[in-house]
Scaffold this active site. Structure first.
Site, PDB file in Angstrom:
ATOM      1  N   ASP A 281      48.553  -8.528 -62.363  1.00 20.17           N
ATOM      2  CA  ASP A 281      47.827  -7.513 -62.680  1.00 20.17           C
ATOM      3  C   ASP A 281      46.399  -7.411 -62.818  1.00 20.17           C
ATOM      4  OD1 ASP A 281      48.105  -9.140 -64.985  1.00 20.17           O
ATOM      5  OD2 ASP A 281      49.666  -7.754 -65.853  1.00 20.17           O
TER       6      ASP A 281
ATOM      7  N   HIS B  83      56.712  -6.589 -72.488  1.00 18.38           N
ATOM      8  CA  HIS B  83      56.318  -6.216 -71.090  1.00 18.38           C
ATOM      9  C   HIS B  83      56.251  -7.526 -70.685  1.00 18.38           C
ATOM     10  CE1 HIS B  83      51.909  -6.286 -72.843  1.00 18.38           C
ATOM     11  NE2 HIS B  83      51.996  -7.095 -72.024  1.00 18.38           N
TER      12      HIS B  83
ATOM     13  N   GLU C 236      55.275  -1.651 -69.105  1.00 19.55           N
ATOM     14  CA  GLU C 236      55.362  -1.365 -70.290  1.00 19.55           C
ATOM     15  C   GLU C 236      57.035  -0.650 -70.559  1.00 19.55           C
ATOM     16  OE1 GLU C 236      53.638  -2.579 -72.345  1.00 19.55           O
ATOM     17  OE2 GLU C 236      51.621  -1.770 -72.102  1.00 19.55           O
TER      18      GLU C 236
ATOM     19  N   ASP D  25      55.600  -5.889 -77.012  1.00 22.72           N
ATOM     20  CA  ASP D  25      56.408  -4.876 -76.638  1.00 22.72           C
ATOM     21  C   ASP D  25      57.496  -5.239 -75.608  1.00 22.72           C
ATOM     22  OD1 ASP D  25      54.812  -4.777 -74.409  1.00 22.72           O
ATOM     23  OD2 ASP D  25      54.065  -2.646 -74.656  1.00 22.72           O
TER      24      ASP D  25
HETATM   25  C1  F6R Z   1      48.785 -10.869 -68.185  1.00 19.49           C
HETATM   26  C2  F6R Z   1      50.122 -10.325 -68.272  1.00 19.49           C
HETATM   27  C3  F6R Z   1      50.769  -9.882 -69.721  1.00 19.49           C
HETATM   28  C4  F6R Z   1      50.386 -10.840 -70.554  1.00 19.49           C
HETATM   29  C5  F6R Z   1      51.132 -10.459 -71.890  1.00 19.49           C
HETATM   30  C6  F6R Z   1      50.785 -11.730 -73.028  1.00 19.49           C
HETATM   31  O1  F6R Z   1      48.467 -11.030 -66.784  1.00 19.49           O
HETATM   32  O2  F6R Z   1      50.749  -9.872 -67.229  1.00 19.49           O
HETATM   33  O3  F6R Z   1      52.062  -9.435 -69.628  1.00 19.49           O
HETATM   34  O4  F6R Z   1      51.211 -12.245 -70.195  1.00 19.49           O
HETATM   35  O5  F6R Z   1      50.396  -9.374 -72.168  1.00 19.49           O
HETATM   36  O6  F6R Z   1      49.474 -11.813 -73.145  1.00 19.49           O
HETATM   37  P1  F6R Z   1      49.098 -13.021 -74.095  1.00 19.49           P
HETATM   38  O7  F6R Z   1      49.237 -14.289 -73.250  1.00 19.49           O
HETATM   39  O8  F6R Z   1      47.271 -12.712 -74.329  1.00 19.49           O
HETATM   40  O9  F6R Z   1      49.663 -13.083 -75.519  1.00 19.49           O
END
Ligand code: F6R
Length: 263
Positions: free
Chosen positions: A67, A138, A143, A136
């Protein structure tokens, strides 16, 4: 799903780097899906060390990031493209023309998303997709409520995600409200999936996505429907799991299990 519980962040990073390295060694032109965020930073450091000290070769590996924030140019210091160069790409021998990160400042996100999906197809599909998980639930920026059939597209970020990611920006208002993300369907097409999670803040969502019912309200639960998903957690993230004794038995008897299930 195979659940591997490790003592701490350091061990989670080592275990996940070893899993990725095993795949790179098995297939030198691996197609690797990558994630950003705090969780994989330690994994990327370990991989960089394996490259420097053991010659782990990334020169033929193709990467696709999950992403990117919509509206951010690739060189913006909060962009995921910038993150990838700072934390991984510049430390290993990847070939720049084989690295793909969604283009946040595209004029036509829809057309770009179709192009991104096509590029993944042309590369032969993703062999191993690395994922983190949001609080959440994701994966990528899929989301709550994202369809399990979704493909790469623009997604509006959930309030919780904006708050969680504000730590990387000067002010919460600066966090982009939209992102281009691979869809749940895109992720599920990967041949193997590796999700990593660390810290107490992820304990509730890890219990829900590993042991709870499959629901698009927690998009990581889609992994329960994948036939090769490995989850590597540290003790804190695994804190809420009810079947941890079983997972630990499987982990500690891996040689017996592998012989039986033929992996
Ligand atoms: C990032 C992504 C998100 C993160 C998630 C956890 O490329 O796709 O799904 O993996 O938000 O983020 P952290 O590791 O910062 O807790």
């Amino acid at each position: 799903m195979e659940i591997i519980i490790t003592p701490d962040y350091e061990a989670m990073s080592r275990t996940s780097a070893e899993i990725i390295a095993r795949e790179v060694k098995r297939k030198h032109d691996l197609v690797l899906g990558l994630a950003t965020g705090d969780t994989p930073i330690g994994t990327y450091k370990k991989l960089a060390r394996m490259y420097k000290e053991e010659g782990l070769d990334f020169s033929k590996v193709t990467t696709f990031n999950l992403d990117e924030y919509l509206g951010l140019a690739p060189l913006h210091e909060n962009s995921y493209n910038y993150f990838m160069w700072e934390n991984f790409f510049k430390h290993v021998n990847v070939s720049a023309h084989r690295l793909f990160v969604p283009q946040g400042n595209t004029d036509d996100p829809e057309e770009f998303s179709e192009w991104y999906e096509k590029k993944i197809q042309e590369a032969g599909g993703i062999d191993l997709q690395v994922l983190g998980i949001g609080r959440d639930g994701h994966i990528g920026f899929n989301e709550p409520g994202s369809s399990f059939a979704s493909r790469t597209r623009v997604k509006a970020l959930y309030e919780q995600t904006i708050k969680d990611n504000a730590r990387f920006f000067e002010r919460e208002e600066d966090v982009p409200r939209f992102a281009i993300t691979m869809g749940v369907g895109t992720i599920m097409d990967a041949r193997k999936i590796l999700l990593i999670a660390s810290g107490k803040g992820k304990a509730d969502v890890c219990r829900e996505f590993i042991e709870g019912p499959v629901t698009s309200q927690i998009t990581a639960t889609a992994l329960q429907l994948h036939n090769y998903a490995i989850v590597v957690l540290d003790e804190e993230a695994a804190g809420g799991l009810e079947r941890r004794q079983y997972y630990n038995w499987v982990r500690d008897n891996k040689h017996v299990v592998e012989k039986r299930i033929g992996r």
